[in-house]
Motif scaffolding. Structure first.
Motif, PDB file in Angstrom:
ATOM      1  N   VAL A   1       1.384  -5.960  15.460  1.00 17.18           N
ATOM      2  CA  VAL A   1       1.830  -7.349  15.468  1.00 17.18           C
ATOM      3  C   VAL A   1       0.875  -8.127  14.564  1.00 17.18           C
ATOM      4  N   ASP A   2       1.178  -8.159  13.276  1.00 18.31           N
ATOM      5  CA  ASP A   2       0.247  -8.766  12.323  1.00 18.31           C
ATOM      6  C   ASP A   2       0.888  -9.868  11.481  1.00 18.31           C
ATOM      7  N   ASN A   3       2.052 -10.346  11.929  1.00 21.64           N
ATOM      8  CA  ASN A   3       2.716 -11.452  11.236  1.00 21.64           C
ATOM      9  C   ASN A   3       3.638 -12.158  12.216  1.00 21.64           C
ATOM     10  N   ASP A   4       4.191 -13.271  11.814  1.00 19.30           N
ATOM     11  CA  ASP A   4       5.000 -14.090  12.722  1.00 19.30           C
ATOM     12  C   ASP A   4       6.466 -13.692  12.756  1.00 19.30           C
ATOM     13  N   LEU A   5       6.898 -12.753  11.889  1.00 18.67           N
ATOM     14  CA  LEU A   5       8.327 -12.511  11.738  1.00 18.67           C
ATOM     15  C   LEU A   5       8.809 -11.225  12.402  1.00 18.67           C
ATOM     16  N   TYR A   6       8.136 -10.105  12.152  1.00 18.91           N
ATOM     17  CA  TYR A   6       8.618  -8.885  12.798  1.00 18.91           C
ATOM     18  C   TYR A   6       7.489  -7.933  13.152  1.00 18.91           C
ATOM     19  N   VAL A   7       7.823  -7.002  14.048  1.00 17.88           N
ATOM     20  CA  VAL A   7       6.844  -6.102  14.652  1.00 17.88           C
ATOM     21  C   VAL A   7       7.189  -4.668  14.311  1.00 17.88           C
TER      22      VAL A   7
ATOM     23  N   ASN B   1      14.477  -2.943  -3.736  1.00 15.35           N
ATOM     24  CA  ASN B   1      13.629  -2.634  -4.895  1.00 15.35           C
ATOM     25  C   ASN B   1      12.249  -3.287  -4.812  1.00 15.35           C
ATOM     26  N   THR B   2      11.741  -3.436  -3.609  1.00 17.41           N
ATOM     27  CA  THR B   2      10.390  -3.937  -3.416  1.00 17.41           C
ATOM     28  C   THR B   2       9.384  -2.792  -3.303  1.00 17.41           C
ATOM     29  N   PHE B   3       9.813  -1.686  -2.713  1.00 19.07           N
ATOM     30  CA  PHE B   3       9.000  -0.478  -2.578  1.00 19.07           C
ATOM     31  C   PHE B   3       7.704  -0.757  -1.805  1.00 19.07           C
ATOM     32  N   ALA B   4       7.806  -1.593  -0.780  1.00 19.79           N
ATOM     33  CA  ALA B   4       6.636  -1.877   0.046  1.00 19.79           C
ATOM     34  C   ALA B   4       6.426  -0.807   1.113  1.00 19.79           C
ATOM     35  N   ILE B   5       7.477  -0.050   1.426  1.00 19.92           N
ATOM     36  CA  ILE B   5       7.415   0.933   2.506  1.00 19.92           C
ATOM     37  C   ILE B   5       7.509   2.333   1.922  1.00 19.92           C
ATOM     38  N   ALA B   6       6.703   3.251   2.451  1.00 26.28           N
ATOM     39  CA  ALA B   6       6.735   4.638   1.977  1.00 26.28           C
ATOM     40  C   ALA B   6       6.343   5.567   3.115  1.00 26.28           C
ATOM     41  N   VAL B   7       6.475   6.860   2.878  1.00 20.81           N
ATOM     42  CA  VAL B   7       6.060   7.876   3.841  1.00 20.81           C
ATOM     43  C   VAL B   7       4.622   8.272   3.524  1.00 20.81           C
ATOM     44  N   ALA B   8       3.765   8.245   4.545  1.00 23.49           N
ATOM     45  CA  ALA B   8       2.357   8.591   4.360  1.00 23.49           C
ATOM     46  C   ALA B   8       1.968   9.711   5.310  1.00 23.49           C
TER      47      ALA B   8
ATOM     48  N   ALA C   1       4.614   3.723   6.403  1.00 23.82           N
ATOM     49  CA  ALA C   1       3.525   2.766   6.257  1.00 23.82           C
ATOM     50  C   ALA C   1       3.678   1.966   4.977  1.00 23.82           C
ATOM     51  N   VAL C   2       3.014   0.813   4.931  1.00 19.32           N
ATOM     52  CA  VAL C   2       2.879   0.071   3.679  1.00 19.32           C
ATOM     53  C   VAL C   2       1.664   0.632   2.954  1.00 19.32           C
ATOM     54  N   GLU C   3       1.410   0.157   1.728  1.00 21.91           N
ATOM     55  CA  GLU C   3       0.317   0.715   0.947  1.00 21.91           C
ATOM     56  C   GLU C   3      -1.015   0.619   1.686  1.00 21.91           C
ATOM     57  N   HIS C   4      -1.735   1.741   1.686  1.00 20.56           N
ATOM     58  CA  HIS C   4      -3.037   1.874   2.344  1.00 20.56           C
ATOM     59  C   HIS C   4      -2.961   1.629   3.855  1.00 20.56           C
ATOM     60  N   ASP C   5      -1.742   1.631   4.388  1.00 20.14           N
ATOM     61  CA  ASP C   5      -1.534   1.442   5.819  1.00 20.14           C
ATOM     62  C   ASP C   5      -2.225   0.172   6.324  1.00 20.14           C
ATOM     63  N   GLY C   6      -2.193  -0.857   5.502  1.00 17.68           N
ATOM     64  CA  GLY C   6      -2.871  -2.098   5.846  1.00 17.68           C
ATOM     65  C   GLY C   6      -1.970  -3.068   6.576  1.00 17.68           C
ATOM     66  N   PRO C   7      -2.450  -4.279   6.802  1.00 27.02           N
ATOM     67  CA  PRO C   7      -1.623  -5.314   7.446  1.00 27.02           C
ATOM     68  C   PRO C   7      -0.430  -5.671   6.565  1.00 27.02           C
ATOM     69  N   LEU C   8       0.661  -6.017   7.199  1.00 24.08           N
ATOM     70  CA  LEU C   8       1.870  -6.341   6.454  1.00 24.08           C
ATOM     71  C   LEU C   8       1.681  -7.524   5.505  1.00 24.08           C
ATOM     72  N   PRO C   9       0.956  -8.585   5.905  1.00 24.79           N
ATOM     73  CA  PRO C   9       0.791  -9.723   4.983  1.00 24.79           C
ATOM     74  C   PRO C   9       0.044  -9.367   3.699  1.00 24.79           C
ATOM     75  N   ASP C  10      -0.706  -8.265   3.705  1.00 26.10           N
ATOM     76  CA  ASP C  10      -1.456  -7.869   2.512  1.00 26.10           C
ATOM     77  C   ASP C  10      -0.668  -6.890   1.635  1.00 26.10           C
ATOM     78  N   SER C  11       0.557  -6.591   2.025  1.00 19.43           N
ATOM     79  CA  SER C  11       1.361  -5.613   1.299  1.00 19.43           C
ATOM     80  C   SER C  11       2.336  -6.312   0.354  1.00 19.43           C
ATOM     81  N   ALA C  12       3.176  -5.507  -0.284  1.00 19.34           N
ATOM     82  CA  ALA C  12       4.183  -6.049  -1.204  1.00 19.34           C
ATOM     83  C   ALA C  12       5.432  -6.531  -0.480  1.00 19.34           C
ATOM     84  N   CYS C  13       5.438  -6.488   0.852  1.00 19.71           N
ATOM     85  CA  CYS C  13       6.607  -6.890   1.638  1.00 19.71           C
ATOM     86  C   CYS C  13       7.000  -8.332   1.336  1.00 19.71           C
ATOM     87  N   VAL C  14       8.309  -8.547   1.130  1.00 19.60           N
ATOM     88  CA  VAL C  14       8.816  -9.905   0.881  1.00 19.60           C
ATOM     89  C   VAL C  14       9.520 -10.463   2.116  1.00 19.60           C
ATOM     90  N   TYR C  15       9.442  -9.755   3.241  1.00 17.17           N
ATOM     91  CA  TYR C  15       9.989 -10.224   4.517  1.00 17.17           C
ATOM     92  C   TYR C  15      11.486 -10.508   4.451  1.00 17.17           C
TER      93      TYR C  15
END
Length: 290
Positions: free
Chosen positions: A141-147, A169-176, A185-199
């Motif tokens: 739970v690292d953002n206000d929109l989704y879990v 075509n954002t490519f924020a999610i991948a298999v790790a 996971a997102v890149e480096h398995d970090g918090p969602l707000p620090d990723s390329a996710c556009v929500y």
């Protein structure tokens, strides 16, 4: 007058389905034919707006002459083929797949699974209680929109495809990872707000198990107030821009609890942007001020 290009006509394919002669259009899958014939084939990784990944293998059927069972979601219907959807071999395979999934994954928010487990006599508990810890990494739970709840993930790759070249075509999610450590996971398995996710939330739209969910839904489930039977669905048009995206509003106790989009809509095909998916709080504020 501008002419509208039409697709090439498709031939009709005749084959045998559970002893009955059925017809399908060339290019249709066995699952398409089963749906048209009113046969209920269980599916988890199949998405009607995505290319089949053949990941879950819950939809397998037996094709006469084939060495292995075929995934109905991707196997094309062929003239003269003989398909059995309820053979002992197919049912045993589905039972085992359901046992493996349910023993290692939290399927409590996965639609229809409880009925399938009962129908096929699956016994997930026979693999032992430790199996449930394989993929459980707790909720993120690292953002206000989704879990993100990876303990509910069955690795169907639908979110990866929706975020990738099939839609967003954002490519924020991948298999790790590898083996039992494989995860989405997102890149480096970090918090969602620090990723390329556009929500955009299109990953939530296609997730079959609830591993990705609106934060409102997650919090209401935790509080015990989430009640799908008490919810109504209303389709409307997004007011943020002139594209004309259709929204499906899920309303409980006169409040919007989540937003989807019709998959058969020619504009959105189930996809939205961040405004359409999550920008409904202004409606709640208006309601609250009245």
């Amino acid at each position: 007058m501008t002419s509208v290009p039409l697709g090439l006509p498709r031939r009709r394919v005749e084959f045998e389905l559970d002893g009955e002669t059925v017809h399908a259009l060339e290019g249709d899958t066995i699952l398409d034919a089963c749906t048209a014939a009113g046969k209920d084939i269980p599916t988890l990784c199949y998405g009607d707006t995505l290319t089949p990944k053949n990941a879950c293998r819950v939809c397998v059927v037996e094709v006469e002459g084939a060495r292995t069972l075929a995934p109905a979601c991707s196997r094309r219907a062929e003239p003269g083929m003989k398909v059995r959807t309820g053979s002992e071999r197919a049912r045993h395979s589905r039972k085992l797949v359901l046992e493996l999934l349910a023993s290692s994954t939290d399927l409590s928010t996965t639609p229809h699974v409880a009925g399938w487990i009962e129908e096929y006599g699956a016994e997930p508990g026979r693999f032992g209680p430790d199996a449930a810890t394989v993929g459980d990494r707790g909720a993120k739970v690292d953002n206000d929109l989704y879990v993100r709840e990876y303990g509910k993930c069955i690795m169907c790759y639908k979110c990866v495809d929706a975020c990738g070249d099939q839609w967003q075509n954002t490519f924020a999610i991948a298999v790790a990872g590898r083996g039992f450590d494989t995860t989405i996971a997102v890149e480096h398995d970090g918090p969602l707000p620090d990723s390329a996710c556009v929500y955009c939330g299109n990953c939530i739209e296609v997730c079959p198990t609830g591993a990705l969910s609106f934060r409102t839904e997650y919090e209401m489930r935790a509080a015990g107030t989430w009640d799908e039977d008490a919810q109504t669905e209303t389709t409307t048009v997004c007011a943020y821009c002139g594209v004309g995206c259709n929204l499906t509003l899920h309303v409980q106790d006169n409040r919007i609890v989540k937003v989807g989009s019709p998959h058969d809509n020619p504009i959105t095909r189930g996809n939205l942007c961040i405004k359409g998916r999550f920008g409904y709080e202004h409606v709640q504020n208006v309601q609250g001020s009245e």
